[in-house]
Design a protein around this motif. Sequence first.
Motif, PDB file in Angstrom:
ATOM      1  N   THR A 152       0.835  -1.206   0.000  1.00 14.15           N
ATOM      2  CA  THR A 152       0.000   0.000   0.000  1.00 14.15           C
ATOM      3  C   THR A 152       0.866   1.251   0.000  1.00 14.15           C
ATOM      4  O   THR A 152       0.561   2.236  -0.685  1.00 14.15           O
ATOM      5  CB  THR A 152      -0.924  -0.001   1.234  1.00 14.15           C
ATOM      6  N   GLU A 153       1.969   1.207   0.763  1.00 16.30           N
ATOM      7  CA  GLU A 153       2.857   2.370   0.825  1.00 16.30           C
ATOM      8  C   GLU A 153       3.507   2.634  -0.528  1.00 16.30           C
ATOM      9  O   GLU A 153       3.650   3.793  -0.936  1.00 16.30           O
ATOM     10  CB  GLU A 153       3.938   2.137   1.890  1.00 16.30           C
ATOM     11  N   GLU A 154       3.885   1.589  -1.234  1.00 17.39           N
ATOM     12  CA  GLU A 154       4.487   1.766  -2.558  1.00 17.39           C
ATOM     13  C   GLU A 154       3.480   2.320  -3.555  1.00 17.39           C
ATOM     14  O   GLU A 154       3.816   3.178  -4.383  1.00 17.39           O
ATOM     15  CB  GLU A 154       5.055   0.436  -3.062  1.00 17.39           C
ATOM     16  N   ILE A 155       2.250   1.845  -3.503  1.00 14.89           N
ATOM     17  CA  ILE A 155       1.214   2.364  -4.402  1.00 14.89           C
ATOM     18  C   ILE A 155       0.903   3.813  -4.054  1.00 14.89           C
ATOM     19  O   ILE A 155       0.753   4.669  -4.938  1.00 14.89           O
ATOM     20  CB  ILE A 155      -0.048   1.485  -4.327  1.00 14.89           C
ATOM     21  N   THR A 156       0.843   4.123  -2.757  1.00 11.03           N
ATOM     22  CA  THR A 156       0.589   5.500  -2.331  1.00 11.03           C
ATOM     23  C   THR A 156       1.675   6.440  -2.839  1.00 11.03           C
ATOM     24  O   THR A 156       1.406   7.597  -3.186  1.00 11.03           O
ATOM     25  CB  THR A 156       0.501   5.567  -0.796  1.00 11.03           C
ATOM     26  N   ALA A 157       2.910   5.946  -2.922  1.00 16.37           N
ATOM     27  CA  ALA A 157       4.025   6.782  -3.380  1.00 16.37           C
ATOM     28  C   ALA A 157       3.854   7.246  -4.825  1.00 16.37           C
ATOM     29  O   ALA A 157       4.450   8.258  -5.224  1.00 16.37           O
ATOM     30  CB  ALA A 157       5.338   6.030  -3.216  1.00 16.37           C
ATOM     31  N   TYR A 158       3.053   6.529  -5.620  1.00 17.54           N
ATOM     32  CA  TYR A 158       2.787   6.996  -6.986  1.00 17.54           C
ATOM     33  C   TYR A 158       2.132   8.377  -6.982  1.00 17.54           C
ATOM     34  O   TYR A 158       2.240   9.135  -7.945  1.00 17.54           O
ATOM     35  CB  TYR A 158       1.854   6.034  -7.717  1.00 17.54           C
ATOM     36  N   PHE A 159       1.432   8.682  -5.896  1.00 13.34           N
ATOM     37  CA  PHE A 159       0.694   9.940  -5.817  1.00 13.34           C
ATOM     38  C   PHE A 159       1.512  11.066  -5.185  1.00 13.34           C
ATOM     39  O   PHE A 159       0.992  12.173  -5.008  1.00 13.34           O
ATOM     40  CB  PHE A 159      -0.601   9.739  -5.021  1.00 13.34           C
ATOM     41  N   ASP A 160       2.760  10.788  -4.837  1.00 11.68           N
ATOM     42  CA  ASP A 160       3.607  11.833  -4.256  1.00 11.68           C
ATOM     43  C   ASP A 160       3.709  13.022  -5.214  1.00 11.68           C
ATOM     44  O   ASP A 160       3.965  12.851  -6.407  1.00 11.68           O
ATOM     45  CB  ASP A 160       5.005  11.295  -3.959  1.00 11.68           C
ATOM     46  N   GLU A 183      -9.596  11.751  -0.531  1.00 12.87           N
ATOM     47  CA  GLU A 183     -10.181  10.747   0.359  1.00 12.87           C
ATOM     48  C   GLU A 183     -10.795   9.618  -0.462  1.00 12.87           C
ATOM     49  O   GLU A 183     -11.321   9.853  -1.540  1.00 12.87           O
ATOM     50  CB  GLU A 183     -11.260  11.400   1.240  1.00 12.87           C
ATOM     51  N   PRO A 184     -10.712   8.390   0.024  1.00 16.28           N
ATOM     52  CA  PRO A 184     -10.180   7.939   1.313  1.00 16.28           C
ATOM     53  C   PRO A 184      -8.708   7.514   1.265  1.00 16.28           C
ATOM     54  O   PRO A 184      -8.289   6.680   2.069  1.00 16.28           O
ATOM     55  CB  PRO A 184     -11.067   6.732   1.604  1.00 16.28           C
ATOM     56  N   GLY A 185      -7.932   8.051   0.340  1.00 17.14           N
ATOM     57  CA  GLY A 185      -6.548   7.638   0.193  1.00 17.14           C
ATOM     58  C   GLY A 185      -6.431   6.389  -0.665  1.00 17.14           C
ATOM     59  O   GLY A 185      -7.285   6.123  -1.516  1.00 17.14           O
ATOM     60  N   VAL A 186      -5.377   5.624  -0.458  1.00 22.98           N
ATOM     61  CA  VAL A 186      -5.181   4.363  -1.180  1.00 22.98           C
ATOM     62  C   VAL A 186      -5.716   3.233  -0.308  1.00 22.98           C
ATOM     63  O   VAL A 186      -5.206   2.998   0.792  1.00 22.98           O
ATOM     64  CB  VAL A 186      -3.694   4.141  -1.522  1.00 22.98           C
ATOM     65  N   VAL A 187      -6.728   2.564  -0.807  1.00 22.35           N
ATOM     66  CA  VAL A 187      -7.422   1.530  -0.031  1.00 22.35           C
ATOM     67  C   VAL A 187      -7.750   0.349  -0.937  1.00 22.35           C
ATOM     68  O   VAL A 187      -7.681   0.444  -2.169  1.00 22.35           O
ATOM     69  CB  VAL A 187      -8.721   2.071   0.594  1.00 22.35           C
TER      70      VAL A 187
END
Length: 261
Positions: free
Chosen positions: A213-221, A227-231
């Motif tokens: 999840t953290e790696e996928i979230t990093a695509y959005f840096d 909301e609701p973020g990466v879920v």
Amino acid sequence: MAEEIDTSKPSIARVYDAVLGGKDNYEVDRVVADGVKRTVPHIGDVGWFNRAVLGRAVRYLAAEAGIRQFIDLGAGLPTLENTHHVAQRVNPEARVVYVDNDPIVLAHGRALLEENANTGVSSADLRDPATVLAEPAVRRLIDFDEPVGVLLVGILHHLHDDEDPKGIVDTYMSHVPAGSHLVITAFCDTGPEARAVEQTMLHLLGTGRFRTTEEITAYFDGYELLEPGVVSLPLWRPEEPVAEPLTVAQRLMAGGMARKV
């Protein structure tokens, strides 16, 4: 076109079609799909969770965010509720370009879209943003002075780390103005079951990198993550209550949306 289709090797788009129960695939694709099904019997549900999130995201972008044009990267074979169906139901003038380098996608896409002047298809490779952005369909339909919906739905897990998926995301986003939105879904490393599917895909298909999840979230840096973020996909702005805990299939992909400010 048919002679350009290599039926000796599995195709990402055709494997996905096989998983969804479609008919635009070959034995070599069904071998991969069946292998994945043995690991996760409900993998077909994952494909539909992904399509459902695509629909919810595009409806939001067209109806609430005012997005009138979309680039759907790694779009795959046409199926029910494609991006242009959803967007044009909200705004008949919405413009959509589908990008996929599989020749069978190009053939089917052109046949499906030939009567829709606001929709185009490109056979460029999304890993080459400069070529994609110079494609005739993109130049005809996308106005880069206006916000764009950039869709990378169910595709970035097919890019290896050394292909710099984050760099590719940023290159596309660098060409669109503020107010543009980025939508990403991808296979997610949520535990042993997910890693077993990853190994099956890497062995049979050669791609399918499950990221945390953290790696996928990093695509959005660098963008405003909404909301609701990466879920897990069923939890991304559901239209009806979702029972928890989620099943393995429900947790197999994650995604989110961000806005360029």
